[in-house]
Design an enzyme around this catalytic site. Structure first.
Site, PDB file in Angstrom:
ATOM      1  N   ASN A  22       4.283   2.370  -8.619  1.00 16.70           N
ATOM      2  CA  ASN A  22       2.846   2.178  -8.388  1.00 16.70           C
ATOM      3  C   ASN A  22       2.531   2.047  -6.896  1.00 16.70           C
ATOM      4  O   ASN A  22       1.793   1.161  -6.466  1.00 16.70           O
ATOM      5  CB  ASN A  22       2.342   0.940  -9.136  1.00 16.70           C
ATOM      6  CG  ASN A  22       2.575   1.040 -10.620  1.00 16.70           C
ATOM      7  OD1 ASN A  22       2.246   2.051 -11.240  1.00 16.70           O
ATOM      8  ND2 ASN A  22       3.164   0.011 -11.205  1.00 16.70           N
ATOM      9  N   ARG A  61       3.199   3.595   2.209  1.00 19.51           N
ATOM     10  CA  ARG A  61       3.361   2.152   1.992  1.00 19.51           C
ATOM     11  C   ARG A  61       4.810   1.809   1.629  1.00 19.51           C
ATOM     12  O   ARG A  61       5.343   0.790   2.063  1.00 19.51           O
ATOM     13  CB  ARG A  61       2.403   1.675   0.906  1.00 19.51           C
ATOM     14  CG  ARG A  61       2.278   0.171   0.824  1.00 19.51           C
ATOM     15  CD  ARG A  61       1.067  -0.273   0.026  1.00 19.51           C
ATOM     16  NE  ARG A  61       0.949  -1.720   0.053  1.00 19.51           N
ATOM     17  CZ  ARG A  61       1.595  -2.531  -0.784  1.00 19.51           C
ATOM     18  NH1 ARG A  61       2.385  -2.003  -1.710  1.00 19.51           N
ATOM     19  NH2 ARG A  61       1.456  -3.836  -0.705  1.00 19.51           N
ATOM     20  N   ARG A  68       6.863  -6.875  -7.116  1.00 17.03           N
ATOM     21  CA  ARG A  68       8.212  -6.320  -7.207  1.00 17.03           C
ATOM     22  C   ARG A  68       9.261  -7.259  -6.628  1.00 17.03           C
ATOM     23  O   ARG A  68      10.465  -7.021  -6.784  1.00 17.03           O
ATOM     24  CB  ARG A  68       8.281  -4.982  -6.466  1.00 17.03           C
ATOM     25  CG  ARG A  68       7.206  -3.983  -6.893  1.00 17.03           C
ATOM     26  CD  ARG A  68       7.112  -2.821  -5.911  1.00 17.03           C
ATOM     27  NE  ARG A  68       5.905  -2.035  -6.106  1.00 17.03           N
ATOM     28  CZ  ARG A  68       4.711  -2.326  -5.586  1.00 17.03           C
ATOM     29  NH1 ARG A  68       4.581  -3.416  -4.826  1.00 17.03           N
ATOM     30  NH2 ARG A  68       3.665  -1.555  -5.816  1.00 17.03           N
ATOM     31  N   LYS A  78      10.961   6.541 -14.956  1.00 16.38           N
ATOM     32  CA  LYS A  78      10.796   7.362 -13.750  1.00 16.38           C
ATOM     33  C   LYS A  78      11.687   6.859 -12.621  1.00 16.38           C
ATOM     34  O   LYS A  78      12.361   7.650 -11.926  1.00 16.38           O
ATOM     35  CB  LYS A  78       9.337   7.373 -13.323  1.00 16.38           C
ATOM     36  CG  LYS A  78       9.050   8.268 -12.119  1.00 16.38           C
ATOM     37  CD  LYS A  78       8.637   7.443 -10.930  1.00 16.38           C
ATOM     38  CE  LYS A  78       8.294   8.322  -9.730  1.00 16.38           C
ATOM     39  NZ  LYS A  78       7.851   7.523  -8.573  1.00 16.38           N
ATOM     40  N   PRO A  90      12.562  13.121 -12.866  1.00 15.90           N
ATOM     41  CA  PRO A  90      11.534  12.078 -12.747  1.00 15.90           C
ATOM     42  C   PRO A  90      10.136  12.649 -13.009  1.00 15.90           C
ATOM     43  O   PRO A  90       9.791  13.719 -12.511  1.00 15.90           O
ATOM     44  CB  PRO A  90      11.666  11.619 -11.286  1.00 15.90           C
ATOM     45  CG  PRO A  90      13.016  12.086 -10.843  1.00 15.90           C
ATOM     46  CD  PRO A  90      13.283  13.333 -11.609  1.00 15.90           C
ATOM     47  N   ASP A 108       6.164  11.788 -12.620  1.00 16.99           N
ATOM     48  CA  ASP A 108       5.051  10.981 -12.136  1.00 16.99           C
ATOM     49  C   ASP A 108       3.765  11.776 -12.342  1.00 16.99           C
ATOM     50  O   ASP A 108       3.765  12.805 -13.017  1.00 16.99           O
ATOM     51  CB  ASP A 108       5.249  10.584 -10.671  1.00 16.99           C
ATOM     52  CG  ASP A 108       5.179  11.789  -9.725  1.00 16.99           C
ATOM     53  OD1 ASP A 108       5.083  12.944 -10.207  1.00 16.99           O
ATOM     54  OD2 ASP A 108       5.212  11.585  -8.498  1.00 16.99           O
ATOM     55  N   GLN A 111      12.846  20.124 -10.150  1.00 17.64           N
ATOM     56  CA  GLN A 111      11.718  19.182 -10.126  1.00 17.64           C
ATOM     57  C   GLN A 111      11.183  18.988  -8.718  1.00 17.64           C
ATOM     58  O   GLN A 111       9.963  18.849  -8.526  1.00 17.64           O
ATOM     59  CB  GLN A 111      12.173  17.828 -10.707  1.00 17.64           C
ATOM     60  CG  GLN A 111      11.075  16.798 -10.874  1.00 17.64           C
ATOM     61  CD  GLN A 111      10.967  15.832  -9.685  1.00 17.64           C
ATOM     62  OE1 GLN A 111      11.609  16.012  -8.652  1.00 17.64           O
ATOM     63  NE2 GLN A 111      10.153  14.818  -9.847  1.00 17.64           N
ATOM     64  N   PHE A 171       7.425  19.438  -7.661  1.00 18.87           N
ATOM     65  CA  PHE A 171       6.714  18.312  -7.057  1.00 18.87           C
ATOM     66  C   PHE A 171       6.066  18.732  -5.743  1.00 18.87           C
ATOM     67  O   PHE A 171       4.893  18.423  -5.478  1.00 18.87           O
ATOM     68  CB  PHE A 171       7.698  17.158  -6.820  1.00 18.87           C
ATOM     69  CG  PHE A 171       7.085  15.933  -6.201  1.00 18.87           C
ATOM     70  CD1 PHE A 171       6.316  15.058  -6.952  1.00 18.87           C
ATOM     71  CD2 PHE A 171       7.278  15.645  -4.855  1.00 18.87           C
ATOM     72  CE1 PHE A 171       5.753  13.918  -6.378  1.00 18.87           C
ATOM     73  CE2 PHE A 171       6.725  14.514  -4.270  1.00 18.87           C
ATOM     74  CZ  PHE A 171       5.963  13.656  -5.032  1.00 18.87           C
TER      75      PHE A 171
END
Length: 364
Positions: A176, A181, A243, A284, A301, A303, A350, A354
């Protein structure tokens, strides 16, 4: 060619079958990159025959979070000394690979890694996955009616082979979150608990006089013991948020003796089950750890970007002959079934998907 492996998925909301055809035509035994050669030059490693490899795409695609693009104005003659063509503004990134602060520069079909001691070449070749024949990967993509659209924009992507504990903590942080970040939190974590590393990118070569990198502060990724000893408040102060407890508990489990390396020898299904027992690790995150640090090239993965891309590539009306009725969006199970139809290197593919999804800003 791999044998036919059809994949049929029942969609429970409508009486409809999604049918995916043959796996991608990867060679049965994907050959090594036979064009790659390397040599040591002073304190540098020069690797030739790296195409198709795009350093910038690979460092900024969200698989690793400690690479920093670095303006580098090489003094005249450095590339010539290395046996390469001089470049005014070559793609260059600084980062840390298994406790070593390095500068990586790309020049055409070659890669320079500095510093590199004699005997360390294999470490960097493995990290950048330079032994794998990505020409064969991209040829398989180009031959697929669905996936060829990902090329040429994503050409040059490579999957890095990172240190497993660093990947575990980094992808717990990634949940998330966004790339900028995530990178900031990891950088502050390393400053908080990592060992300061010596920085000397150049030795006595032509660029030594420029002082490049000599004032930099670079820190190793913290050990499991150092992270396990941190408090939740310390981690929250650097932005880890909810987290924090997951990071500490997972680090403590590794510090207490759990060996992530054993997951390399398990099947992807079994290795995923093991990772899902760690706090803060969902499907994921588990697949990211498997793909980017433990050699499971079929870990895929999923997302939001992959959901959008796979919906467009595999479930859009123009790709399915029966368009007589409206159809709900594919489920995660549908998407994973489509991923399995890609074959044994679906995780590597992937990354091409992506990059395509983000570059095209699908769904935005």
């Amino acid at each position: 060619m791999l044998p036919y492996s059809g994949c049929i998925v029942k969609h429970f909301l409508l009486p409809r079958l999604y049918i995916f055809g043959k796996t991608l035509p990867f060679p049965r035994n994907l050959p090594y990159n036979r064009h790659m050669k390397f040599k040591y030059f002073k304190n540098m490693l020069v690797i030739n025959g790296t195409k198709p490899f795009d350093l910038e795409k690979s460092c900024t695609c969200g698989q690793a979070f400690r690479w920093v693009k670095t303006p580098l104005h090489m003094q005249a003659g450095l590339f010539g000394e290395c046996g390469l063509h001089d470049a005014e503004d070559p793609p260059a990134f600084t980062g840390v690979i298994r406790g070593r602060a390095v500068l990586v520069v790309q020049s055409g079909n070659s890669l320079i890694v500095t510093p590199c001691a004699k005997g360390e070449a294999q470490l960097f070749i493995d990290y950048f996955d330079l032994k794998r024949d990505y020409y064969a990967v991209e040829a398989a993509l180009a031959a697929d009616e669905r996936l060829r659209v990902c090329l040429p924009g994503s050409s040059g992507i490579r999957v890095f082979n990172q240190e497993p504990f660093e990947a575990l903590i980094s992808f717990i942080i990634s949940a998330n979150n966004n790339i900028k970040r995530i990178s900031g939190i990891i950088d502050r974590l390393c400053s908080l608990a990592g060992e300061r590393l010596p920085v000397r990118y150049f030795s006595d070569c032509a660029a030594d006089g420029c002082g490049f990198g000599k004032s930099s502060e670079v820190f190793a990724f913290p050990t499991p013991e150092r992270i396990a000893a941190l408090s939740e408040d310390e981690l929250k102060q650097i932005g880890a948020g909810y987290r924090a407890s997951y990071i500490i508990k997972s680090a403590k489990r590794i510090a207490d003796g759990y060996d992530l390396e054993k997951l390399r020898s398990l099947s992807t299904v079994e290795a995923r089950k093991e990772l899902l027992t760690f706090p803060g690790v969902g499907p994921k995150v588990a697949d990211c750890i498997l793909l980017f640090s433990l050699g499971h090239a079929d870990a895929f993965p999923v997302d939001v970007w992959i959901e959008r891309a796979m919906t467009e590539l595999y479930f859009s009306d123009f790709l399915i002959s029966d368009t007589s009725a409206a159809r709900p969006a594919p489920t995660k199970s549908d998407i994973q079934a489509a991923a399995r139809s890609i074959g044994k290197l679906s995780g590597i593919v992937q990354q091409y998907i992506f990059f395509y999804a983000r570059n095209q800003k699908l769904g935005t």
